[in-house]
Motif scaffolding. Structure first.
Motif, PDB file in Angstrom:
ATOM      1  N   LEU A 192      -1.754   0.146  13.238  1.00 43.62           N
ATOM      2  CA  LEU A 192      -1.269  -1.032  13.980  1.00 43.62           C
ATOM      3  C   LEU A 192       0.234  -1.208  13.778  1.00 43.62           C
ATOM      4  CD1 LEU A 192      -1.894  -3.549  15.690  1.00 43.62           C
ATOM      5  CD2 LEU A 192      -2.328  -4.792  13.557  1.00 43.62           C
ATOM      6  N   ALA A 193       0.680  -1.051  12.544  1.00 44.24           N
ATOM      7  CA  ALA A 193       2.112  -1.193  12.246  1.00 44.24           C
ATOM      8  C   ALA A 193       2.924  -0.165  13.028  1.00 44.24           C
ATOM      9  CB  ALA A 193       2.344  -1.030  10.746  1.00 44.24           C
ATOM     10  N   GLU A 198      -6.261   1.421   9.504  1.00 43.04           N
ATOM     11  CA  GLU A 198      -6.064   0.607  10.720  1.00 43.04           C
ATOM     12  C   GLU A 198      -4.779  -0.204  10.631  1.00 43.04           C
ATOM     13  OE1 GLU A 198      -7.387   0.959  13.594  1.00 43.04           O
ATOM     14  OE2 GLU A 198      -8.680   2.453  12.651  1.00 43.04           O
ATOM     15  N   HIS A 199      -4.510  -0.740   9.448  1.00 44.58           N
ATOM     16  CA  HIS A 199      -3.302  -1.529   9.229  1.00 44.58           C
ATOM     17  C   HIS A 199      -2.063  -0.661   9.474  1.00 44.58           C
ATOM     18  CE1 HIS A 199      -0.869  -4.730   7.545  1.00 44.58           C
ATOM     19  NE2 HIS A 199      -0.321  -3.891   6.687  1.00 44.58           N
ATOM     20  N   TRP A 221       5.289  -5.167   6.778  1.00 38.57           N
ATOM     21  CA  TRP A 221       3.881  -4.768   6.802  1.00 38.57           C
ATOM     22  C   TRP A 221       3.287  -4.435   5.438  1.00 38.57           C
ATOM     23  CZ3 TRP A 221       0.948  -4.785  11.308  1.00 38.57           C
ATOM     24  CH2 TRP A 221       1.660  -4.997  12.490  1.00 38.57           C
ATOM     25  N   THR A 241       0.859  -1.188   0.000  1.00 39.12           N
ATOM     26  CA  THR A 241       0.000   0.000   0.000  1.00 39.12           C
ATOM     27  C   THR A 241       0.892   1.233   0.000  1.00 39.12           C
ATOM     28  OG1 THR A 241      -1.614  -1.227   1.297  1.00 39.12           O
ATOM     29  CG2 THR A 241      -1.879   1.165   1.226  1.00 39.12           C
ATOM     30  N   ASP A 297      -9.685   0.224   6.508  1.00 39.25           N
ATOM     31  CA  ASP A 297      -8.824  -0.922   6.820  1.00 39.25           C
ATOM     32  C   ASP A 297      -7.357  -0.591   6.566  1.00 39.25           C
ATOM     33  OD1 ASP A 297     -10.850  -2.519   7.670  1.00 39.25           O
ATOM     34  OD2 ASP A 297     -10.999  -3.732   5.830  1.00 39.25           O
ATOM     35  N   ASP A 298      -7.088   0.094   5.474  1.00 36.77           N
ATOM     36  CA  ASP A 298      -5.705   0.525   5.188  1.00 36.77           C
ATOM     37  C   ASP A 298      -5.180   1.367   6.347  1.00 36.77           C
ATOM     38  OD1 ASP A 298      -5.602  -0.657   2.642  1.00 36.77           O
ATOM     39  OD2 ASP A 298      -6.347   1.149   1.633  1.00 36.77           O
TER      40      ASP A 298
END
Ligand code: PLP
Length: 404
Positions: free
Chosen positions: A388-389, A384-385, A351, A48, A381-382
């Protein structure tokens, strides 16, 4: 003379400083923005992209890509010449009309990039206006700095975004000298926005021309994407507005807009305009479609702002420090070139998150950073990802600092 030895030597010192540039090799996936195939063996196949200047994903907008394909079918691949010698296609003229209209100016002039437009316009103004003095914001982009340098005009640097300092510096310039105030609206590294009204007022008080780089604002700010000058209702008080077709408009190319006399002057004297092949007609057609779309549609701008706001909110919630600013750019300060590169590699490989480390000389030493640019096409979602990373990384960093 062993030239390669000299080259390698200098490259080695760049590496030692942590400032050697490594480009991520990607293949953007049309229709899947911000996803791209990644050619780094140690990274996931799909990543991403979190640092694109295609801020709204317009480079993959179906209307834009279709316009480009149609123009190729109509005109072929290239322009066939410089603007002067057979290279001026109808598409270039239509695009220039569109750009003049976007900024409410009489005329516009196209260049092969925003860099070239700044370089060519400022060097021509500075060298062709007798005794010109150019007052340049200290954080101006390299393309403006190079253009001013090339002009050999007297240059005065004023404190970043500081109208009072500009006023003092203008006062110190002989009253009868022609003065050009050169600055940007959105500064892309800190994401700060200039106090436009105050700067314009100061410039007007001293009878100075205003030269505004809106590269990181066009398409994004103002009800029609005319930039910060449109948003603030000040475009008609700016002498020259410069922009790019390569960032929010998603294509490539640069331009200036202003009075007909000003544009004709640059057209007639700027070497960087005259002696180079014109942009492919397909590029001009695609850019025009993109501009027209963003003139009419606020959907992209609105969702863009929402995504930026949401990422900021989530970073705050998780205690991940980031630079506060009024724009769409979210810098996360790392303040060390080696660490910045390491974090970027780690995000990419572990990630599938691509964010380029921003190191010297793009930013001053000690202010190295990761610079995130959320788009309307980054999903929740992108986000949140990513959060989180970063959360995981920050926790690990805290642990390693505690151990050290
Ligand atoms: C990127 C940039 C430019 C150059 O524009 P390109 O179209 O990419 O050549 C000019 N000014 C600023 C402030 C920029 O960030």
């Amino acid at each position: 003379m062993d030239f390669d030895y000299l080259f390698l030597n200098q490259l080695d010192s760049l590496r030692e400083e942590g400032n050697y540039r490594i480009f991520a090799e990607l293949e953007r996936k049309s229709g899947l923005f911000p996803k791209a195939k990644c050619y780094d063996d140690e990274a996931p196949n799909e990543v991403t992209v979190w640092c694109s200047n295609d801020y709204l994903g317009m480079g993959q907008n179906p209307k834009v890509t279709q316009a480009m394909k149609d123009a190729i079918d109509l005109c072929g691949a290239g322009a066939g010449g410089t603007r002067n010698i057979s290279g001026t296609n109808h598409a270039h003229k239509l695009l220039e009309l569109e750009l003049a209209d976007l900024h409410g100016k009489e005329s516009a002039l196209l260049f092969t990039s925003g860099y070239v437009s700044n370089w060519a316009a400022l060097s021509t103004l500075g060298s062709r206006i007798p005794d010109a003095v150019i007052l340049s914001d200290e954080l101006n982009h390299a393309s403006m700095i190079e253009g001013i340098r090339h002009s050999r005009a007297t240059k005065v640097i004023w404190k970043h975004n500081d109208p009072e300092d500009l006023d003092r510096k203008l006062t110190a310039v002989p009253a009868n000298a022609p003065k050009i105030v050169a600055f940007e609206s959105v500064y892309s590294m800190d994401g700060d926005i200039c106090p436009l009204a105050e700067i314009v007022e100061v410039a007007e008080k001293h009878n100075a021309m205003t030269y505004l780089d809106e590269v990181h604002a066009v398409g994004l700010y103002g009800p029609h994407g005319g930039g910060v000058s449109e948003r603030e209702g000040l475009a008609d008080r700016i002498t020259l507005i410069e922009g790019t077709l390569g960032k929010a408009f998603g294509v490539v190319g640069g331009y200036i807009t202003g009075s007909t006399a000003l544009c004709d002057f640059i057209r007639s004297f700027a070497s960087g305009f005259i002696f180079t092949t014109a942009l492919p007609p397909s590029v001009a057609a695609a850019a025009r479609t993109s501009i027209q779309h963003l003139k009419e549609s606020n959907v992209e701008r609105k969702l863009h702002r929402e995504r930026v706001e949401y990422l900021r909110y989530r970073l705050n919630q998780e205690g991940i420090p980031h630079m506060d600013n009024p724009s769409h750019i979210i810098p996360v300060m790392i303040k060390d070139p080696v660490k910045c590169r390491m974090l970027s590699d780690y995000l990419m490989r572990e990630w599938g998150i691509y964010v380029q480390p921003i190191n010297y000389p793009t930013v001053p030493k000690g202010t190295e950073r990761l610079r995130f640019t959320p788009s309307p096409l980054h999903s929740l979602d992108d986000i949140e990802h990513l959060v989180l990373a970063l959360k995981t990384l920050w926790r690990q960093c805290a642990v390693s600092q505690a151990v050290a």
